[in-house]
Design a protein around this motif. Structure first.
Motif, PDB file in Angstrom:
ATOM      1  N   ILE A  27      13.121   6.697   5.434  1.00  0.00           N
ATOM      2  CA  ILE A  27      13.499   7.373   5.058  1.00  0.00           C
ATOM      3  C   ILE A  27      12.260   9.104   5.875  1.00  0.00           C
ATOM      4  CG2 ILE A  27      11.375   7.613   3.843  1.00  0.00           C
ATOM      5  CD1 ILE A  27      13.960   8.996   1.940  1.00  0.00           C
ATOM      6  N   GLN A  28      11.758   9.173   6.636  1.00  0.00           N
ATOM      7  CA  GLN A  28      11.878   9.844   7.692  1.00  0.00           C
ATOM      8  C   GLN A  28      12.539  10.209   8.556  1.00  0.00           C
ATOM      9  OE1 GLN A  28       8.013   8.457   9.020  1.00  0.00           O
ATOM     10  NE2 GLN A  28       6.687   8.486   7.251  1.00  0.00           N
ATOM     11  N   PHE A  29      13.660   8.857   9.193  1.00  0.00           N
ATOM     12  CA  PHE A  29      14.660   9.086  10.052  1.00  0.00           C
ATOM     13  C   PHE A  29      15.853   9.819   9.565  1.00  0.00           C
ATOM     14  CE2 PHE A  29      18.619   7.145  11.610  1.00  0.00           C
ATOM     15  CZ  PHE A  29      18.936   7.505  12.628  1.00  0.00           C
ATOM     16  N   THR A  47       8.471   3.381  -2.798  1.00  0.00           N
ATOM     17  CA  THR A  47       6.857   3.063  -2.712  1.00  0.00           C
ATOM     18  C   THR A  47       6.013   2.808  -1.929  1.00  0.00           C
ATOM     19  OG1 THR A  47       5.948   0.818  -3.525  1.00  0.00           O
ATOM     20  CG2 THR A  47       6.731   2.927  -5.392  1.00  0.00           C
ATOM     21  N   GLY A  48       5.756   3.698  -0.888  1.00  0.00           N
ATOM     22  CA  GLY A  48       5.086   2.874   0.291  1.00  0.00           C
ATOM     23  C   GLY A  48       5.112   3.474   1.819  1.00  0.00           C
ATOM     24  N   THR A  49       7.033   3.743   1.732  1.00  0.00           N
ATOM     25  CA  THR A  49       7.187   3.873   2.666  1.00  0.00           C
ATOM     26  C   THR A  49       7.505   5.131   3.288  1.00  0.00           C
ATOM     27  OG1 THR A  49       9.222   4.630   1.492  1.00  0.00           O
ATOM     28  CG2 THR A  49       9.372   2.753   1.530  1.00  0.00           C
ATOM     29  N   GLY A  50       6.562   5.946   3.422  1.00  0.00           N
ATOM     30  CA  GLY A  50       6.576   6.754   4.025  1.00  0.00           C
ATOM     31  C   GLY A  50       6.943   8.050   3.757  1.00  0.00           C
ATOM     32  N   LYS A  51       7.113   9.048   2.162  1.00  0.00           N
ATOM     33  CA  LYS A  51       7.594   9.910   2.420  1.00  0.00           C
ATOM     34  C   LYS A  51       7.063  11.132   1.994  1.00  0.00           C
ATOM     35  CE  LYS A  51       8.838   8.054  -2.447  1.00  0.00           C
ATOM     36  NZ  LYS A  51       8.588   6.609  -1.731  1.00  0.00           N
ATOM     37  N   THR A  52       5.668  10.992   2.016  1.00  0.00           N
ATOM     38  CA  THR A  52       4.595  12.090   2.470  1.00  0.00           C
ATOM     39  C   THR A  52       5.058  12.681   3.519  1.00  0.00           C
ATOM     40  OG1 THR A  52       3.173  11.164   1.322  1.00  0.00           O
ATOM     41  CG2 THR A  52       2.555  13.093   2.141  1.00  0.00           C
ATOM     42  N   GLU A  88      -4.399  15.899  -3.538  1.00  0.00           N
ATOM     43  CA  GLU A  88      -5.104  15.604  -2.512  1.00  0.00           C
ATOM     44  C   GLU A  88      -4.968  14.967  -1.582  1.00  0.00           C
ATOM     45  OE1 GLU A  88      -7.934  17.876  -1.824  1.00  0.00           O
ATOM     46  OE2 GLU A  88      -8.571  16.498  -0.569  1.00  0.00           O
ATOM     47  N   GLN A  89      -4.615  14.199  -1.952  1.00  0.00           N
ATOM     48  CA  GLN A  89      -3.938  12.696  -0.944  1.00  0.00           C
ATOM     49  C   GLN A  89      -2.877  13.623  -0.116  1.00  0.00           C
ATOM     50  OE1 GLN A  89      -3.048   9.150  -2.186  1.00  0.00           O
ATOM     51  NE2 GLN A  89      -1.128   9.432  -1.427  1.00  0.00           N
ATOM     52  N   ILE A  90      -1.841  14.912  -0.529  1.00  0.00           N
ATOM     53  CA  ILE A  90      -0.520  14.897   0.016  1.00  0.00           C
ATOM     54  C   ILE A  90      -1.441  16.188   1.027  1.00  0.00           C
ATOM     55  CG2 ILE A  90       1.065  16.499  -0.073  1.00  0.00           C
ATOM     56  CD1 ILE A  90       1.915  14.949  -2.512  1.00  0.00           C
ATOM     57  N   ILE A 308      -0.206   7.152  -5.295  1.00  0.00           N
ATOM     58  CA  ILE A 308      -1.669   7.224  -4.926  1.00  0.00           C
ATOM     59  C   ILE A 308      -1.599   5.950  -3.816  1.00  0.00           C
ATOM     60  CG2 ILE A 308      -3.924   6.526  -5.103  1.00  0.00           C
ATOM     61  CD1 ILE A 308      -3.473   9.285  -6.421  1.00  0.00           C
ATOM     62  N   ASP A 309      -1.497   6.155  -2.338  1.00  0.00           N
ATOM     63  CA  ASP A 309      -2.349   5.289  -1.150  1.00  0.00           C
ATOM     64  C   ASP A 309      -3.592   5.116  -0.432  1.00  0.00           C
ATOM     65  OD1 ASP A 309      -0.824   4.088   0.581  1.00  0.00           O
ATOM     66  OD2 ASP A 309      -1.638   5.564   2.527  1.00  0.00           O
ATOM     67  N   ILE A 310      -3.978   3.794  -0.952  1.00  0.00           N
ATOM     68  CA  ILE A 310      -4.827   3.554  -0.502  1.00  0.00           C
ATOM     69  C   ILE A 310      -4.626   2.321   0.393  1.00  0.00           C
ATOM     70  CG2 ILE A 310      -7.334   2.143  -1.684  1.00  0.00           C
ATOM     71  CD1 ILE A 310      -6.787   4.076  -3.962  1.00  0.00           C
ATOM     72  N   ARG A 337       1.659  -1.523   1.457  1.00  0.00           N
ATOM     73  CA  ARG A 337       1.993   0.322   1.586  1.00  0.00           C
ATOM     74  C   ARG A 337       2.424   0.187   3.035  1.00  0.00           C
ATOM     75  NH1 ARG A 337       2.561   3.263  -2.162  1.00  0.00           N
ATOM     76  NH2 ARG A 337       2.150   5.337  -1.173  1.00  0.00           N
ATOM     77  N   GLY A 338       2.473   0.790   3.886  1.00  0.00           N
ATOM     78  CA  GLY A 338       3.784   1.056   4.642  1.00  0.00           C
ATOM     79  C   GLY A 338       3.632  -0.338   5.857  1.00  0.00           C
ATOM     80  N   ASN A 339       3.568  -0.625   6.345  1.00  0.00           N
ATOM     81  CA  ASN A 339       3.808  -2.303   7.124  1.00  0.00           C
ATOM     82  C   ASN A 339       2.879  -3.609   6.417  1.00  0.00           C
ATOM     83  OD1 ASN A 339       5.605  -0.792   9.247  1.00  0.00           O
ATOM     84  ND2 ASN A 339       3.838  -0.895  10.191  1.00  0.00           N
TER      85      ASN A 339
HETATM   86  P1  ADP Z   1       5.335   7.388  -0.136  1.00  0.00           P
HETATM   87  O1  ADP Z   1       5.222   8.134  -0.338  1.00  0.00           O
HETATM   88  O2  ADP Z   1       6.704   6.990   0.419  1.00  0.00           O
HETATM   89  O3  ADP Z   1       4.882   5.675  -1.287  1.00  0.00           O
HETATM   90  P2  ADP Z   1       3.119   6.678   1.499  1.00  0.00           P
HETATM   91  O4  ADP Z   1       4.196   8.450   2.554  1.00  0.00           O
HETATM   92  O5  ADP Z   1       2.034   7.680   0.918  1.00  0.00           O
HETATM   93  O6  ADP Z   1       4.676   6.700   1.377  1.00  0.00           O
HETATM   94  O7  ADP Z   1       2.690   6.735   3.094  1.00  0.00           O
HETATM   95  C1  ADP Z   1       2.200   4.927   3.100  1.00  0.00           C
HETATM   96  C2  ADP Z   1       1.855   4.694   4.116  1.00  0.00           C
HETATM   97  O8  ADP Z   1       2.738   4.473   5.218  1.00  0.00           O
HETATM   98  C3  ADP Z   1       0.150   5.421   4.019  1.00  0.00           C
HETATM   99  O9  ADP Z   1      -0.582   4.552   4.395  1.00  0.00           O
HETATM  100  C4  ADP Z   1       0.768   6.220   5.786  1.00  0.00           C
HETATM  101  O10 ADP Z   1      -0.123   6.364   6.437  1.00  0.00           O
HETATM  102  C5  ADP Z   1       2.152   5.632   6.362  1.00  0.00           C
HETATM  103  N1  ADP Z   1       3.225   6.126   7.150  1.00  0.00           N
HETATM  104  C6  ADP Z   1       3.634   7.254   7.101  1.00  0.00           C
HETATM  105  N2  ADP Z   1       4.873   7.120   7.749  1.00  0.00           N
HETATM  106  C7  ADP Z   1       4.204   6.163   8.818  1.00  0.00           C
HETATM  107  C8  ADP Z   1       4.798   6.134  10.560  1.00  0.00           C
HETATM  108  N3  ADP Z   1       5.787   6.871  10.655  1.00  0.00           N
HETATM  109  N4  ADP Z   1       4.702   4.760  10.557  1.00  0.00           N
HETATM  110  C9  ADP Z   1       3.660   4.132  10.706  1.00  0.00           C
HETATM  111  N5  ADP Z   1       3.001   4.224   8.844  1.00  0.00           N
HETATM  112  C10 ADP Z   1       3.371   5.232   8.202  1.00  0.00           C
END
Ligand code: ADP
Ligand code: MG
Length: 418
Positions: A27-29, A47-52, A88-90, A308-310, A337-339
């Motif tokens: 999604i970042q790409f 979820t958890g794919t780094g949208k923030t 707050e998390q963002i 929420i990203d815990i 979340r993440g990997n």
């Molecule tokens: P989403 O909003 O898609 O649910 P988040 O933005 O909360 O997901 O990110 C989920 C987790 O992935 C976070 O802990 C973040 O630090 C991590 N993350 C985000 N981008 C990357 C990246 N490029 N490489 C590794 N981890 C990442």
């Protein structure tokens, strides 16, 4: 693909590296280039794919390079999120990734004293992260200048454009300039909400990573059929058999959250709760204690299902099934979340089978069923009864005491009669 290929400012690249992000997620790409170009974007990814970071990174770059307009003493970018915790998390992600810039980030939300928030806004901020209600209050009281705002972001966009929040957003948009850039991010979106979103923007670029609103691929999720009254025993067993695991338990109502908390307390299991009846401070403390791992079990209502990203949540347990089908995706998305890999299990009682059918229809797929053999089911109930402080034992003891008491009383009565 590497972050360096986006042509980002070195101050931002430096913090990305410090954050340990080796390469952009899908999604970042896909989102970073069009956002950098100034396009409106509607981005849907699991979820958890780094949208923030998918919006934070390009926003930082834009604000860093473009410089503040000469007469703009207001807020340059507004990010809206549904809860205080998420805002707050963002804000924290902006602070981390923007720490080598001179940009100023402020988060504001309702339920806390307004005066300190107003003081922070006076000096002019670059990015304001807020819940819509408090934001609208501050704008209408003229504490916040947003008529020159360059970028508007709605995180959890479908939720923000739905029901309660929709009015606040529309009221607020009247105060924003028409030529702003608008970004929507979410893991789920319905066709109706998509229309509402399109009405707010110019020719948006639509980016959708997963073709359907499905559960993130890192999450293994299943359902177990358990009677309503037996759910606490299964929760107790899961907790005791996984003493080192972080477990997030979702329930339907605030009252049920407190009830599950008490049921666990009776068997000496410590947990914390978070729901709409808690004060801001209590919510913050519960979240911090779960985040740091001081509390291993958090019992929550759907207010915490979004965004929420815990780190390291091992299990999500849907103690009750969610009323809204898309919340299933958001709840189970708090793990994996993440990997990381995550596990989610839903406790489905007879009464909830209809909800389960709705959720499966929404997912377009059946959820794997964990079959609990009769012996194992009985075992789990027995497992709980072994505990000396267990409520069933307490009840039995209470009953026994009562009968003993009555027995003792009877001869006394007889004596009197004599
Ligand atoms: P989403 O909003 O898609 O649910 P988040 O933005 O909360 O997901 O990110 C989920 C987790 O992935 C976070 O802990 C973040 O630090 C991590 N993350 C985000 N981008 C990357 C990246 N490029 N490489 C590794 N981890 C990442
Ligand atoms: Mg998010």
């Amino acid at each position: 693909m590497k972050f360096i290929e986006f042509g980002l400012d070195y101050k931002i690249l430096k913090s990305i590296e410090e954050q340990g992000f080796k390469k952009p997620t899908d999604i970042q790409f896909k989102s970073i280039p069009p956002i950098l170009k100034g396009e409106d974007v509607l981005a849907i990814a699991q979820t958890g794919t780094g949208k923030t970071a998918a919006f934070v990174v390009p926003i930082l770059d834009i604000l860093q390079k473009r410089k503040r307009g000469e007469h703009n003493t207001g807020t340059r970018c507004i990010v809206m999120a549904p809860t205080h915790e998420l805002a707050e998390q963002i804000a924290q992600v902006f602070r981390e990734l923007g720490k080598h810039t001179n940009l100023k980030f402020v988060s504001i939300f309702g339920g806390v004293d307004q005066a300190p928030q107003i003081a922070k806004l006076q000096a002019g901020v670059d990015v304001l992260i807020a819940t819509p209600g408090r934001l609208f209050d501050l704008v209408s009281q003229e504490h916040l200048r947003i008529y020159k705002t360059e970028i508007l972001v709605l995180d959890e966009a479908d939720h923000m454009l739905d029901l309660g929040f929709n009015k606040d957003i529309h009221d607020l948009i009247k105060f924003l300039p028409k030529n702003r850039q608008t970004l929507f991010f979410s893991a789920t979106i319905s066709p109706t909400i998509k229309k509402l979103a399109y009405a707010l923007v110019n020719k948006p670029i639509r980016i959708q990573i997963s073709p359907k609103n499905t559960v993130a691929k890192n999450v293994v999720h299943s359902v177990a059929y358990i009677k309503m009254d037996d759910k606490r025993f299964f929760l107790e067993r899961t907790v005791l058999e996984n003493p080192d695991s972080k477990i997030l338990v979702f329930v339907r109502t605030k009252v049920r959250a407190e009830r599950v908390f008490k049921a666990l307390e009776r068997v000496d299991i410590k947990s914390v709760t978070i729901h709409g009846d808690k004060t801001q401070e209590e919510r913050f403390n519960a979240m911090t204690s779960f985040r740091t791992g001081e509390s291993k079990i958090l019992i929550a209502t759907d207010i915490s299902a979004r965004g929420i990203d815990i780190p390291n949540v091992d299990f999500v347990i849907n103690y009750d099934l969610p009323d809204k089908d898309e919340n299933y995706v958001h709840r189970v998305g708090r793990t994996g979340r993440g990997n990381q890999k995550g596990y989610a299990v839903s406790y489905c009682s007879e009464e909830e089978k209809e909800l389960l059918a709705d959720i499966e229809a929404y997912l377009g797929d059946a959820i794997e069923v964990i079959t609990i053999a009769h012996d194992e089911y009985v075992d789990t109930l027995a497992f709980s009864q072994q505990s000396s402080t267990d409520w069933k034992t307490l009840m039995r003891d209470a009953e026994r005491e009562e009968t003993d008491f009555k027995k003792k009383k009877k001869p006394a009565k007889k004596k009197k009669k004599k």
